[in-house]
Design a protein around this motif. Sequence first.
Motif, mmCIF file in Angstrom:
data_model
loop_
_atom_site.group_PDB
_atom_site.id
_atom_site.type_symbol
_atom_site.label_atom_id
_atom_site.label_comp_id
_atom_site.label_asym_id
_atom_site.label_seq_id
_atom_site.Cartn_x
_atom_site.Cartn_y
_atom_site.Cartn_z
ATOM 1 N N GLY A 137 0.773 -1.227 0.000
ATOM 2 C CA GLY A 137 0.000 0.000 0.000
ATOM 3 C C GLY A 137 0.808 1.283 0.000
ATOM 4 N N VAL A 138 2.039 1.225 -0.486
ATOM 5 C CA VAL A 138 2.795 2.464 -0.629
ATOM 6 C C VAL A 138 2.828 2.811 -2.120
ATOM 7 C CG1 VAL A 138 5.008 3.610 -0.308
ATOM 8 C CG2 VAL A 138 4.220 1.944 1.368
ATOM 9 N N GLY A 139 2.230 3.915 -2.483
ATOM 10 C CA GLY A 139 2.267 4.356 -3.876
ATOM 11 C C GLY A 139 3.197 5.550 -3.992
ATOM 12 N N HIS A 140 3.997 5.574 -5.039
ATOM 13 C CA HIS A 140 5.022 6.606 -5.156
ATOM 14 C C HIS A 140 4.987 7.175 -6.572
ATOM 15 C CE1 HIS A 140 9.550 7.712 -4.399
ATOM 16 N NE2 HIS A 140 8.866 8.708 -4.902
ATOM 17 N N ALA A 141 4.650 8.461 -6.691
ATOM 18 C CA ALA A 141 4.760 9.116 -7.993
ATOM 19 C C ALA A 141 6.074 9.882 -7.979
ATOM 20 C CB ALA A 141 3.589 10.070 -8.213
ATOM 21 N N PRO A 142 7.077 9.335 -8.659
ATOM 22 C CA PRO A 142 8.428 9.856 -8.466
ATOM 23 C C PRO A 142 8.641 11.228 -9.105
ATOM 24 C CG PRO A 142 8.446 8.187 -10.155
ATOM 25 C CD PRO A 142 7.047 8.234 -9.622
ATOM 26 N N LEU B 148 2.892 8.759 -2.012
ATOM 27 C CA LEU B 148 4.045 9.655 -1.950
ATOM 28 C C LEU B 148 4.103 10.438 -3.259
ATOM 29 C CD1 LEU B 148 6.681 7.021 -0.714
ATOM 30 C CD2 LEU B 148 5.267 8.520 0.690
ATOM 31 N N LEU B 149 4.096 11.755 -3.168
ATOM 32 C CA LEU B 149 4.161 12.584 -4.371
ATOM 33 C C LEU B 149 5.431 13.412 -4.309
ATOM 34 C CD1 LEU B 149 0.486 13.900 -4.545
ATOM 35 C CD2 LEU B 149 1.523 12.096 -5.918
ATOM 36 N N ASP B 150 6.261 13.259 -5.360
ATOM 37 C CA ASP B 150 7.525 13.990 -5.365
ATOM 38 C C ASP B 150 7.445 15.139 -6.358
ATOM 39 O OD1 ASP B 150 10.077 14.790 -4.987
ATOM 40 O OD2 ASP B 150 10.981 12.809 -5.235
ATOM 41 N N GLU B 151 7.373 16.336 -5.833
ATOM 42 C CA GLU B 151 7.332 17.547 -6.653
ATOM 43 C C GLU B 151 6.288 17.475 -7.763
ATOM 44 O OE1 GLU B 151 10.073 20.061 -6.774
ATOM 45 O OE2 GLU B 151 11.476 19.164 -5.364
ATOM 46 N N PRO B 152 5.038 17.287 -7.426
ATOM 47 C CA PRO B 152 4.019 17.164 -8.478
ATOM 48 C C PRO B 152 3.853 18.436 -9.293
ATOM 49 C CG PRO B 152 2.984 17.296 -6.327
ATOM 50 C CD PRO B 152 4.448 17.159 -6.081
ATOM 51 N N SER B 153 4.248 19.576 -8.761
ATOM 52 C CA SER B 153 4.015 20.810 -9.514
ATOM 53 C C SER B 153 5.231 21.255 -10.300
ATOM 54 C CB SER B 153 3.600 21.924 -8.555
ATOM 55 O OG SER B 153 4.740 22.429 -7.898
ATOM 56 N N MET B 154 6.301 20.450 -10.265
ATOM 57 C CA MET B 154 7.538 20.932 -10.887
ATOM 58 C C MET B 154 7.373 21.148 -12.385
ATOM 59 S SD MET B 154 11.380 19.776 -10.421
ATOM 60 C CE MET B 154 11.406 18.216 -11.198
ATOM 61 N N VAL C 179 3.605 14.660 0.552
ATOM 62 C CA VAL C 179 3.985 15.356 -0.672
ATOM 63 C C VAL C 179 5.241 16.189 -0.443
ATOM 64 C CG1 VAL C 179 2.318 17.187 -0.166
ATOM 65 C CG2 VAL C 179 3.186 16.953 -2.473
ATOM 66 N N VAL C 180 6.175 16.026 -1.358
ATOM 67 C CA VAL C 180 7.414 16.806 -1.339
ATOM 68 C C VAL C 180 7.231 17.950 -2.313
ATOM 69 C CG1 VAL C 180 9.716 16.739 -2.332
ATOM 70 C CG2 VAL C 180 9.087 15.094 -0.589
#
Lengths: 328, 252, 399, 439, 335
Positions: B95-100, B175-181, B207-208
């Motif tokens: 159950g860990v989802g990661h959008a890199p 986990l969202l890594d810099e979704p707005s970059m 969210v990062v």
Amino acid sequence: MTRRPGRALLVPAILLLLATLDWSYVGTEQFVNALTIGAVYALIALGYTMVYGIIELINFAHGDVFMVGSFVTYWLLSSLGFNGTISDLPLLVVVLVGTFLAAMVVMGGIGVVIERFAYRPLRNAPRLAPLITAIGVSFILQNIIQIFFGPSPISAPQVIDVQARVNLGGVDVSVVKLFVIAVAFILMIALQTFVSRTRMGRAMRSTAIDRDAAQLMGVDINTTIAVTFFIGSALAGAAGVVQVLYLGTTNFQLGFQAGLKAFTSAVLGGIGNITGAALGGFLIGFIEVNSTVAGFSRWSEAIVFGILVLVLVFRPTGLLGQQLGERA
Amino acid sequence: MTATAGAAAPVASQAERPLLRLDDVHTFYVHVHALQGITLEVFPGEIVTLLGGNGAGKTTTLRTISGMIHPRSGTVHFGDDDITNVPAHKLVRRGVGHAPEGRRIFGRMTVLENLQMGAYTRSNKDELGADFERVFALFPRLRERSGQAGGTLSGGEQQMLAIGRALMTHPKLLLLDEPSMGLAPILVEQIFQVIRDIHAQGTTVLVVEQNALMALGVAHRGYILQTGRIVLQDTAANLRQNPEVQKAYLGG
Amino acid sequence: MSARRLQGGSAPLRLLPGALRRGIERFAGRHQSLAVLVGVALVGAFLPVIVGVPPFSGFGNRNDFVDGFANAGVFVLLALGLNVVVGLAGLLDLGYAAFFAIGSYAYAYSASPFSHLDVPFWPMLLVGAMVAATFGILLGAPTLRLRGDYLAIVTLGFGEIVPVVFLNSDTYTNGTNGISAVYQPSAYGLFGIGSFGFGNPWPYYVTVLAIVAVAMMLLYRLQDSRLGRAWVAIREDEVAAASMGVNTVTTKLLAFAIGASTAGLAGVFNASKLSLVSPDQFGFTVSFTILAMVVLGGMGNIWGVAIGAFTLYEVQSVFLKQLTNFVHDIHLPAVDLGFLRLDISAIDFVQYQFLLYGLALVSMMLLRPEGLFPSRERKRELHESAEEAAESNEEVVQA
Amino acid sequence: MKLARVGAALAIASIVVGACSGSATTAPSAGGGASAAPASAAPSAVGGASAAPASAAAGAVDVKIGIELPLSGADLPNGQPTLNGVKLALAQIPVPGFNVTLNVQDDAVNGVHDPQQGAKNIQTLVNDASVMGVVGPFNSNVAKAEIPIGNAAGLVQCSPANTNISLTKPEFGAGDLRKTNPDKIAYVRVATTDDIQGAAGADIAYTIVKARKAFVIDDTETYGKALSDQFVATFTKLGGTVIGGSSHGVPKSGQGDFTSLLSLAKKDSPDFVFFGGVTATGGGLLRKQMVTAGMGAIPMGGGDGLSDGAASVKGSFLNLAGDQGDPNTYMTVAATHDIPNPTKLAADYKAMFGAEPGAYSASGYACAQVILEALKNVGADRAKVRAYVTDPSHTYDTVLGKFQFDKNGDTTQRIISDYTFDPGTKDWKFVSQKDFGAG
Amino acid sequence: MSESAPALILSASGVTKRFGGLVAVNTVDFDIPEGSIVSLIGPNGAGKTTFFNVVAGLYEPTHGSVRFMDNEMIARGRRAWAEPLTWVLPTVIVALLGFFIMQVSGSGVALALAMLVALGLLITMFLLAIVRPPIYERMLHRLGIFKSARPNDMVVAGLGRTFQNIRLFKTMTARENVMVGMHSRLRSTVLDAALRLARHRREEAEADAQARLWLAFVGLKGKQGEIARNLSYGDQRRLEIARALASQPKLLLLDEPTAGMNPSETAQMMTLFGRIRSELRLTILLIEHDMQVVMGVSDRVTVLDHGEKISEGTPDQVRRDPQVIEAYLGKGASA
């Protein structure tokens, strides 16, 4: 990518045209020869291209996997007591299916072992390191075969009657050759379906594109790469069976030339591209046969590589390879 | 937003057991000491944001959580399980989802195939169908483009696909890594609205972000990282008011 | 000023104690060319001495060893040249033996009874290098747009085509028979070590040492120049290099040309020493062996590559060949395990050369993927992938 | 990483195990297998420096015969039986007063014979003062690199297999190879030259097989090309037609495929196919594929490179080609049939090495006989041995029969025999022989 | 220039770039007046970087052309197909001449000589075509054959650039990175370097000193020995700018130079841009997402969307353009 539909048909259309022209030039028998030679190259090239696609490794040991496959076939058939043509059709079918399955499973297993010990530890190493181990593995395979089977060429049993012929458009064509071509096509279509339709196929493709992202989707990278090696090596094993059925002889040095041609096929078609590898294999078969027909058998190797260079000069990523954006 | 969404749990209850807990985590890249003792917690139903400059260790923290890289010391717990050394592909099932960072979509696969990859670990057909519907409801653009190769999408669409793909793993924690970059201001707002929606559907989000202003706008709590250490943690509202934070991250 | 020079020069020195090493490194950094000359001279003087003492003296007499060293020198030269192409400029060349062939044939044609020409050896060294360099450019040109492994296969193709051309051009190359009785160099009485001839390896040894020393000196100088920086820049990021004003075309071609010219030198020398060239001497195994030498030595590090080449040559042509005699002579007791009997002294290792060689390659790569003496750049690259994965914010390339 | 190391260790262990089973295939009596090593009867197959006949007296003079052959990789089937022939000779021929051992050098690098390694090896043998003569080399291009060195040092070499004309005959440039001591040749050979063999092949094809239209294929290597070129020249001169006018080269044919070439040939319906090459470069495969291509009834011929034993010998031409076809299907030409007692040699060889002798075992034996003979007559003096061996007046009575060496070092035994396949014994059957004289 | 107003340093007209079926840039006209700071904004995937790469010579445009420093540098190749003819024709002519002479005189020597000359010509022309020295380029121009400038030609002409994702030579030191930037301004040849001529040593010493100056200029004083990859993110951005400046450009293309920087770092960067303009008198073309930067430093702003130019003008004009607000800024984000 909004591709114009005509574009997708262009390549097959041109190829079909060229093939027809060539048919009229070389005649049916040579045409079948070209397809047969090409089929063997294509089968080996598929393994090259799959492994390259997924870990960007030129697996120089792959040709030797093919060679070992032919020896496994030889060992299998001769230890089962088959030493010539099998005329009983049901038995023949059983033997053929069994041999293909056995050789493919054994070679697939060997491929997995090679990956595990020689390549996996180097997955993050400088990219030439696995290339050198690949060649090391190639030497090891050759020597092991030489130890067990001796350095001389081996006469292997051809279970299909090599003299059997069928009439095809007024020309007698060897049944073995047709069988070889058919096997190659069946395996290629099976592979293409597997890669494009199944869950594992998607895992393989995604791993090839972006290993990290695939991992984040729950793909076990190690398993996926191992499966890729298994399939690639199994296809080389199938090519090994074909070698025995078709040529009836093998030797421990067979792998180098075959591997070289297969690698060339893979690159010609666009390395990493499965259809491309098959196309490249058949193209090289045709180039070789045509140069022989034209009386340049001495030069056939130079012609093959010459055409490869020409193709790459105009299409730097091979016939069906992905075009790169940047120029420098 | 959709009928399939479960009951929302919008406000975190600090009394609960944390969904995710990092305890004094030290992570190295060969010789680089990237994380120097990170301790953080995410409770079920929260949106937590991780802020910090480039090279502060935000991405490394997320990669440590999702098992892409394993810490040299310290522990990571997910629920009751110690997941410190569990490889990434197994964590997806838990159950860990990661959008890199950088989206990392599969450019040569179609949008639909990308989403199918997200569902790689799952086999329940009914659930899957519902999840596809959920993603398409969140991002109607993806439905329009489902047959198109991922690499041909625009930047914003790719980001949507990356988030949608992560949602297809049916995560408890996203986990969202810099979704707005690299996105246009107009899209940044959309993305953060989507984060709210996802949260509203019951997913916990970590969210990062570079865009501290927006991130603190949606998050309940925030951590601030500097050179591999957490230097500040507080509720989002408090962080917004903090003069240090304003100076360094909010351009105030 | 120059961390790179210090580093490059230090490969063989890592075995020395710290203070001494630092002293040597400081000296080498300041007087680099002198250091190379002195270094090669020292190694050159040391080798014939060391083979006179046990255990080496047991394997053969000194002249055998020196003869082998002269052969090894050929491979050192080849590896130095390939290092420019692969190690510095990052262009994977799998057909490098083609240039070796071209240099060899250039000399063989110019100085043998076959052509009735007798051009002296010394100017032919230069001519051979230039001919090879020209072919380096001609064969390099079609590969300019290619990247990575596409380049590898095209160079491999050229490596296969060139021997086929020599094989089939009977009129000029004597076909499959090759050109034999190639003339040997004349020393004009200038060396005090006797004349070049069969049975006296010393003049060849001294000559190859001199060529290697000069080549190494020049390569160090190039590596430290504008061109050397451009090579490394192209290796690191071709697009960025071009966008910084590096003419990638000429820079790559110069790498091919300089690499090829070194192979040309080696070819001329080898043809004169062996007095024979034939098309089957230049197959893929030769190209590959040189590549393995470069990778094992440590790509990009001139001293490392030279040592890698020397080591691999000695392993392949001396150690593995002598292993049987050696193991036999030391009379290891046979081990009886009941179900099988191991008698190492009875094993004919000659038959297992392939296996041992393959195992050596695999295990060396597994233990030291970056080579014995990695250059500063390579050491870091090894760790790149992990970091890169972490820090990467690359966009998915559109289209 | 740890696993990988374990793997490497396993692989090394497998060599040792393999060594036991492996050497069993070539020389089980040589101390390799699980059985105890034979006490003293045979020299060790290890090829080391201690292959002494049991009869060697204590206090005898230690001398060596150098061996310079390809002993690893693809050339092993050429080198090993030849080496074994020499070992057999050493074991059987007493040389009173001498303790004769071998100094074995392998000229294959990465599995392929290499002139540079050959040159280095001969240098090593020259530098070993106890080496009185050398048996080898096997390959012509290796010989070209070695002859000048042996000539300069005055160390005599006897090649069991070289057939290239340019090695000995001054009119083909051999003089250039022995410039240092032009009048002291140091290279002799027991095999007849290509020009005679090729011509004989054509003669037989034309007169005995009655072929008029031949298709010629060569393996593009030194031996095969020379043989086919000579065949083409003679066959044309006799009045036959060669399809395409010359030989068709198929490089690396051992790994290749003759199918399309044969399809090409079939169109011109040849009545004879000649192959210039050896079994390993495609001889057997070619025959096999002729059958596949429906050309099984057309006779095929070649040189002594194909006459490498009965069908029972693994990897021999007959073994690979199979036994389809009628008695006249294959023919080869080879050196004299007048081997004094071929069955005894084969039996002795089999007793010692557990395998059938190779094509050049007898030649290796003969070379050893020549050197030992010289040694017995002039003592342990390298210069005298060279002078004795190359003296055209000496006649050697060897396993190959009686012969002398002419002033160039070529054997005077220029008898070419014609063999065909005998389906009964599945072996070669002697048909006729012809003496090509001293020309 | 005879025209009004400030001279244009760069003028792109009708630039279109297609990748397969995808139109990344569609008929964009774009001018940069000398001495100005011009910004290019737009949503991700709008074609900004593609346009940038066309201008920098990295992509050949599908249509359109770019004039730079008064020369047409970039356009779709014209009559490029004819170029191989220039290699082959002289050879064929000489060979035919040889045949002719042989027919007339009956001597084979002429033919042999002609063939030799022809081969030499072929190789020479081929080499010329690869290296493309100025003589060859002039010859092509005279024949009406036009080929786009390559990136390095653009650098020589006076264009410097940075990259969106930092593309430093990671294993080289900061100093070496800057010295690669100077590559096109250095003159020493292979021979100079091999023989270590005084001229080569002098040039290297000067380059070294200059590299330190550039590093100091961007604020990396004392970091010349650091390996590029070990520098902090901000320093890497600075190093990229120093490397671009080292080629002494007239026009500097900066691709998202403040991406990933926090507000205080961004402010420092803006100061640097100001100094580049005032102290070095360079023209700057900027791609940026940070509206504060764009509005703060730009003289003019151009907005791209889906490969097309949707707005152009001063920062204020653009900020109020409803089309821009709808496509890019969003209603609330114009602050």
